[in-house]
Design an enzyme around this catalytic site. Sequence first.
Site, PDB file in Angstrom:
ATOM      1  CG  HIS A 226     -24.069   3.026 -88.397  1.00  0.00           C
ATOM      2  ND1 HIS A 226     -23.211   1.941 -88.477  1.00  0.00           N
ATOM      3  CD2 HIS A 226     -24.809   3.012 -89.515  1.00  0.00           C
ATOM      4  CE1 HIS A 226     -23.446   1.290 -89.606  1.00  0.00           C
ATOM      5  NE2 HIS A 226     -24.415   1.926 -90.255  1.00  0.00           N
ATOM      6  CB  CYS A 412      -9.349  42.907 -94.420  1.00  0.00           C
ATOM      7  SG  CYS A 412      -8.500  44.438 -94.898  1.00  0.00           S
ATOM      8  N   GLY A 571     -10.474  48.089 -95.977  1.00  0.00           N
ATOM      9  CA  GLY A 571      -9.387  48.386 -96.900  1.00  0.00           C
ATOM     10  C   GLY A 571      -8.986  49.844 -96.875  1.00  0.00           C
TER      11      GLY A 571
END
Length: 600
Positions: A226, A412, A571
């Site tokens: 809780h 990337c 890219g």
Amino acid sequence: MVHPAKKFINNPNDVVTEFIEGLVETYPGLQYLDGLPEVKVVLRADVSAANYDKVAVISGGGSGHEPAQAGYVGEGMLTAAICGDVFTSPPVDSILAGIRAVTGPKGCLLVVTNYTGDRLNFGLAAEQAKTEGFQIETVIVGDDCALPPPRGIAGRRGLAGTILVHKVAGAAAAAGLSLAEVAAEAKHASEMVGTMGVALSACALPGQVTSDRLGPEKMELGLGVHGEPGAAVVDIQPVEVVVSHVLQQILSPETNYVPITRGNSVVLMVNGLGGTPLMELLIAAGKAVPKLQLEFGLAVDRVYTGSFMTSLDMAGFSISIMKADQSILERLDAPTKAPSWPVGTAGNRPPAKIPVPLPSQATKSEESLSRPQALSQQGKILEAAIEAAATVVINLKDSLNEWDGKVGDGDCGSTMCRGATAILEDMKNYYPLNDAAETVSEIGSSIRRVMGGTSGIIYNLLCKAAYAELKANGQPETTPKHWSEALKSSISAVSKYGGATAGYRTMLDALIPASKILEEKLSAGEDPITAFILSAEAATAGAESTIHMQAQAGRSSYVSAEILASIPDPGAMAVAAWYSAAARAVKEKSQGLGSDGLLC
């Protein structure tokens, strides 16, 4: 200004009622009593008190711990679940309604978590039900191992180990045992299990502000479901350290919370508290199993990982360890239709890992897979080009991630960096640099091993297609024309399988103009190194032009044109960077060696 936590709800006062309505719409084997919002009871749709010939098993408590307890209603587990408001014990009248709805002549077992409100409300309901002629037994579950043994009357809190008790009791009832026998098995199971939780954050109640009692670098050990404070607030530690501490606490011989000693068999439950990704829970499970086996000398017979008893959106997990004899394992493995009980966990465990299959026969000689003792002139230039290309990619990691974070998934740079790092490491030992085709193939192998996602497979395709083209020429020397044709083949392969072409805002927008200029300049009789440098300039211009393109492939295709208009394709920028670095390195190395370069 302080605002309530953001949640997908309507009126905060209606969350439990609406949760129950959604639950029974999702699972046709469940129903609820038509007493909402006062009476919130979920029960099996195939059971009624008038015709039920087995022991009914009922549990419940405050809501906010979903799937507990309503998600465990089903044949082979709970017969009914009584739902209170969020973190509030259900009232006596609701509990009585549940008892009356499903309890037949064989009686009812109440499984109650050890909280004062639950004990009092379920206790009073049990006494009232007895006066109405029902046979009632009660088992209190207190499996918390985080706090020192209590000196008062409160006792240990009921945590996720309660779910294992539900399963044992439900299976015993489904097997047709008497009320006394079902209660005895449930009580035995409750005495065999210990649990401890840890959390990175407190939970946010519907309509209320999230507590900020834990700082950004802190975690809490032993807090309750809780959100009540636990045993200690400490600095965040790696999960392996956290798991070790939790296991030591549960299995401590000093507290003797659970009667587990070396040589015993156990069941492990790693339970998410609502805001912890499954990935992190499975990491914890993967660390817990060998520690239990090697450090504590225990046989881990079953592992359950998932969110079984949560605390709304709390970021944390608990670990439960249950001593398991054959009887308990049979109950845990028994079939159930409860929607939230994990499937696919029963039975003996096969080995966790098996060897990676190897090719049936070697396709390359040992000599071709090793670095030459002496590099040829072309081998030295090829090495310089690879080293320069990989190094610039590593240095560009943060910029690529930043760009990709705005137009993609933000990884990337990290993905490319893994590939570049592997290439540099492998080149020291494995690349047959005097053989251009085989070196390109080995670059593809390095990429395939460490680069995941779309980038990895695209670069592997590039290398495979280039390798095939270079091998097809059948000549001992690789000429500029061969390199140009290899680049064209690579582009064709990526376009064929990836679906992209020029103007799609991808890496091909750098590669295609580079290939075109390289071919044109070589056909016009241009010096190979000059042709390479000019093609690199074309690659850079092509990559920068992507800022004006609308993406038609990859994750960027889901991004608005307004955002894309300020960011080049990551890219394509990566391609331009490594291609240009390779071209400069070839020029510099060739001048130092007095050679016409790599493209000769």
